[in-house]
Design a protein around this motif. Structure first.
Motif, PDB file in Angstrom:
ATOM      1  N   TRP A  11       0.629  -1.317   0.008  1.00 55.41           N
ATOM      2  CA  TRP A  11      -0.059   0.084  -0.061  1.00 55.41           C
ATOM      3  C   TRP A  11       0.974   1.204  -0.002  1.00 55.41           C
ATOM      4  N   LEU A  12       1.967   1.131   0.870  1.00 54.01           N
ATOM      5  CA  LEU A  12       2.896   2.365   0.840  1.00 54.01           C
ATOM      6  C   LEU A  12       3.478   2.614  -0.510  1.00 54.01           C
ATOM      7  N   ILE A  13       4.015   1.540  -1.217  1.00 50.64           N
ATOM      8  CA  ILE A  13       4.427   1.620  -2.293  1.00 50.64           C
ATOM      9  C   ILE A  13       3.584   2.133  -3.489  1.00 50.64           C
ATOM     10  N   VAL A  14       2.472   1.861  -3.585  1.00 53.80           N
ATOM     11  CA  VAL A  14       1.121   2.339  -4.185  1.00 53.80           C
ATOM     12  C   VAL A  14       0.858   3.878  -3.963  1.00 53.80           C
ATOM     13  N   ALA A  15       0.830   3.940  -2.912  1.00 51.45           N
ATOM     14  CA  ALA A  15       0.583   5.623  -2.578  1.00 51.45           C
ATOM     15  C   ALA A  15       1.705   6.406  -2.766  1.00 51.45           C
ATOM     16  N   LEU A  16       3.001   6.027  -2.657  1.00 45.79           N
ATOM     17  CA  LEU A  16       4.092   6.887  -3.172  1.00 45.79           C
ATOM     18  C   LEU A  16       4.146   7.189  -4.672  1.00 45.79           C
ATOM     19  N   LEU A  17       3.620   6.098  -5.237  1.00 48.12           N
ATOM     20  CA  LEU A  17       3.620   6.232  -6.743  1.00 48.12           C
ATOM     21  C   LEU A  17       2.386   7.248  -7.308  1.00 48.12           C
ATOM     22  N   GLY A  18       1.361   7.131  -6.713  1.00 45.03           N
ATOM     23  CA  GLY A  18       0.186   7.969  -6.873  1.00 45.03           C
ATOM     24  C   GLY A  18       0.373   9.311  -6.576  1.00 45.03           C
ATOM     25  N   ALA A  19       0.983   9.522  -5.269  1.00 48.56           N
ATOM     26  CA  ALA A  19       1.445  10.682  -4.708  1.00 48.56           C
ATOM     27  C   ALA A  19       2.443  11.358  -5.851  1.00 48.56           C
ATOM     28  N   GLY A  20       3.201  10.858  -6.180  1.00 48.88           N
ATOM     29  CA  GLY A  20       4.129  11.168  -7.247  1.00 48.88           C
ATOM     30  C   GLY A  20       3.511  11.781  -8.314  1.00 48.88           C
ATOM     31  N   ALA A  21       2.583  10.923  -8.999  1.00 49.16           N
ATOM     32  CA  ALA A  21       1.917  11.451 -10.121  1.00 49.16           C
ATOM     33  C   ALA A  21       1.173  12.817  -9.988  1.00 49.16           C
ATOM     34  N   VAL A  22       0.436  12.972  -8.808  1.00 50.08           N
ATOM     35  CA  VAL A  22      -0.322  14.192  -8.339  1.00 50.08           C
ATOM     36  C   VAL A  22       0.665  15.326  -8.314  1.00 50.08           C
ATOM     37  N   THR A  23       1.772  15.096  -7.496  1.00 50.62           N
ATOM     38  CA  THR A  23       2.889  16.340  -7.421  1.00 50.62           C
ATOM     39  C   THR A  23       3.458  16.544  -8.486  1.00 50.62           C
ATOM     40  N   PHE A  48       3.020   6.799   9.437  1.00 50.41           N
ATOM     41  CA  PHE A  48       2.458   5.424   9.334  1.00 50.41           C
ATOM     42  C   PHE A  48       3.491   4.406   9.658  1.00 50.41           C
ATOM     43  N   VAL A  49       4.851   4.904   9.262  1.00 47.68           N
ATOM     44  CA  VAL A  49       5.852   3.596   9.248  1.00 47.68           C
ATOM     45  C   VAL A  49       6.750   4.098  10.585  1.00 47.68           C
ATOM     46  N   GLY A  50       6.382   4.956  11.508  1.00 47.13           N
ATOM     47  CA  GLY A  50       6.859   5.060  12.712  1.00 47.13           C
ATOM     48  C   GLY A  50       7.892   5.962  12.947  1.00 47.13           C
ATOM     49  N   VAL A  51       8.300   7.031  11.932  1.00 49.60           N
ATOM     50  CA  VAL A  51       9.263   8.018  11.915  1.00 49.60           C
ATOM     51  C   VAL A  51       8.736   8.993  13.158  1.00 49.60           C
ATOM     52  N   PRO A  52       9.776   9.317  14.064  1.00 55.70           N
ATOM     53  CA  PRO A  52       9.388   9.941  15.135  1.00 55.70           C
ATOM     54  C   PRO A  52       8.950  11.586  14.716  1.00 55.70           C
ATOM     55  N   GLU A  53       8.010  12.140  15.389  1.00 52.77           N
ATOM     56  CA  GLU A  53       7.627  13.480  15.267  1.00 52.77           C
ATOM     57  C   GLU A  53       8.806  14.486  15.281  1.00 52.77           C
ATOM     58  N   GLU A  54      10.005  14.232  16.192  1.00 54.83           N
ATOM     59  CA  GLU A  54      10.783  14.966  16.235  1.00 54.83           C
ATOM     60  C   GLU A  54      11.710  15.261  14.917  1.00 54.83           C
ATOM     61  N   VAL A  55      11.766  14.462  14.118  1.00 60.00           N
ATOM     62  CA  VAL A  55      12.608  14.367  12.744  1.00 60.00           C
ATOM     63  C   VAL A  55      11.690  14.143  11.526  1.00 60.00           C
ATOM     64  N   ARG A  56      10.552  13.893  11.775  1.00 56.97           N
ATOM     65  CA  ARG A  56       9.639  13.406  10.687  1.00 56.97           C
ATOM     66  C   ARG A  56       9.385  14.665   9.765  1.00 56.97           C
ATOM     67  N   MET A  57       9.150  15.883  10.278  1.00 55.27           N
ATOM     68  CA  MET A  57       8.859  16.941   9.487  1.00 55.27           C
ATOM     69  C   MET A  57      10.367  17.206   8.478  1.00 55.27           C
ATOM     70  N   PRO A  58      11.449  17.350   9.107  1.00 54.53           N
ATOM     71  CA  PRO A  58      12.554  17.723   8.255  1.00 54.53           C
ATOM     72  C   PRO A  58      12.954  16.611   7.322  1.00 54.53           C
ATOM     73  N   LEU A  59      12.485  15.311   7.720  1.00 50.51           N
ATOM     74  CA  LEU A  59      13.155  14.056   6.900  1.00 50.51           C
ATOM     75  C   LEU A  59      11.914  14.412   5.495  1.00 50.51           C
TER      76      LEU A  59
END
Length: 283
Positions: A11-23, A48-59
């Motif tokens: 699902w994550l892979i499909v979501a990233l591919l779809g988001a790329g098309a919209v972008t 969704f994949v558990g990246v902490p809030e402290e570093v999520r936004m800069p990532l």
């Protein structure tokens, strides 16, 4: 890979591919690198994949800047082919924009997550208000200002774009329309800024995030080979094919829209992004 099920990873892979098309589509339509779309989408996916809030936004911001590189190049070439890009403005902005991006990348190394969100809310909010409710009388002038003022504007665009993970389209569109430039020319010229911002910005976010990888050894999404500093390589690689493919489609669509339709569409798009991060700041 991320400690999630095969179904969720698919699902994550499909979501990233779809988001790329919209972008890519919106990058071409609005003359932006697509970061204002990519950042909030990546924010939810990394949550969704558990990246902490402290570093999520800069990532998200760093990954967005990397994604913008090929998207901006294709969008700029498409607009330039139609002769709508003002190369004089891009030449004046080149150095101050890059300097601003470098400074923004250094700030990103030490900034709290809320700073990135606040910049997003302020810039997107002002831009949306101008596009949706602005009148022709809302002008700073009828001609572009002199070179010293242009240099200052370029530096500001560079700093803020680096903190937002965008190609500078929102900021330069706002600036150019305030000086009586047609929205189509503003959009086309803004597409060129994405190249000036994304390349040094991506390098800067590798530098900014490098020491933080060791702070979160159990967060797989922040470790090589899936990431370099604040750039998610898996996000970058999955966005690229569809975003680069759709950017020229969006550019062609932009030249078929009337001035007011383009302004309304861009304004609604920015307002949506603004509201999303405002809610996040309150939570």
């Amino acid at each position: 890979m991320f400690g999630i099920s095969l179904f969720d990873l698919s699902w994550l892979i499909v979501a990233l591919l779809g988001a790329g098309a919209v972008t890519g589509l919106l990058a071409g339509v609005f003359g932006v690198g697509g970061g204002a779309v990519a950042v909030p989408i990546l924010y939810e996916l990394f949550r969704f994949v558990g990246v902490p809030e402290e570093v999520r936004m800069p990532l998200c911001v760093g990954t967005s800047l990397a994604i913008i590189i090929p998207t901006s190049i294709r969008s700029f070439r498409a607009h330039q082919a139609k002769g709508a890009v003002d190369m004089t403005i891009l030449r004046i902005w080149a150095v101050p924009v890059v300097v601003g991006v470098v400074m923004g990348s250094v700030i990103a190394r030490y900034a709290p997550a809320d700073l990135f969100k606040t910049v997003f809310v302020v810039v997107a909010g002002i831009s949306a208000i101008r596009l949706l409710f602005g009148k022709d009388t809302w002008r700073f002038g009828t001609e572009m200002p002199g070179k010293p003022v242009m240099v200052v504007y370029g530096w500001i665009i560079g700093v803020l774009s680096a903190l937002m993970g965008i190609g500078g389209g929102q900021l330069s569109n706002l600036f150019m329309t305030f000086y009586n430039r047609p929205i189509h020319q503003a959009v086309a010229t803004s597409s060129g800024l994405g190249i000036l911002i994304s390349i040094p910005g991506a390098i800067g976010y590798i530098y900014a995030g490098w020491p933080h990888m060791a702070d979160y050894p159990n967060v797989v999404a922040l470790q090589p080979p899936l990431a370099l500093g604040y750039i998610s390589l898996v996000g970058f690689l999955l966005f690229i094919p569809t975003s680069a493919w759709m950017a020229p489609v969006g550019a062609r669509l932009a030249h078929r829209l009337s001035k007011r339709k383009l302004e309304i569409a861009f304004g609604i798009f920015l307002l949506t992004v603004c509201l999303r991060f405002f809610v996040s700041l309150l939570s």
